[in-house]
Motif scaffolding. Structure first.
Motif, PDB file in Angstrom:
ATOM      1  N   GLU A   6       0.826  -1.206   0.000  1.00 11.97           N
ATOM      2  CA  GLU A   6       0.000   0.000   0.000  1.00 11.97           C
ATOM      3  C   GLU A   6       0.863   1.260   0.000  1.00 11.97           C
ATOM      4  N   GLU A  10       0.914   4.175  -2.862  1.00  7.34           N
ATOM      5  CA  GLU A  10       0.709   5.595  -2.549  1.00  7.34           C
ATOM      6  C   GLU A  10       1.865   6.448  -3.074  1.00  7.34           C
ATOM      7  N   LYS A  13       1.586   7.570  -6.558  1.00  6.45           N
ATOM      8  CA  LYS A  13       0.603   8.631  -6.798  1.00  6.45           C
ATOM      9  C   LYS A  13       1.179  10.027  -6.541  1.00  6.45           C
TER      10      LYS A  13
END
Length: 56
Positions: A6, A10, A13
Motif C-alpha cells: 500500500e 501511494e 501517486k
C-alpha cells in the motif's frame, strides 16, 4: 506485507518536484535563512550595546 504494498502504491501517486523546482526551493530556503541570521545578528549587536550602556 500489505502495508509495504500500500505504501508503494501511494508513493506512485505522489507528484514529485522537478530538479529545477528543488533547486529554486533550496535557494529560497538558504536565502531566507541568511536573512533571518543577519536580522538576528543585528538585533544581538543592538541589544548588547543597549544593555551594556544601561548596566555599565
Amino acid at each position: 506485507m500489505d502495508f509495504i504494498r500500500e505504501a508503494k502504491a501511494e508513493l506512485k501517486k505522489v507528484t514529485w518536484p522537478s530538479r529545477k523546482q528543488v533547486w529554486y526551493s533550496t535557494l529560497v530556503v538558504i536565502g531566507i535563512s541568511l536573512m533571518v541570521a543577519a536580522y538576528l545578528g543585528v538585533l544581538d549587536v543592538v541589544f548588547t550595546a543597549v544593555f551594556s550602556k544601561v548596566i555599565g
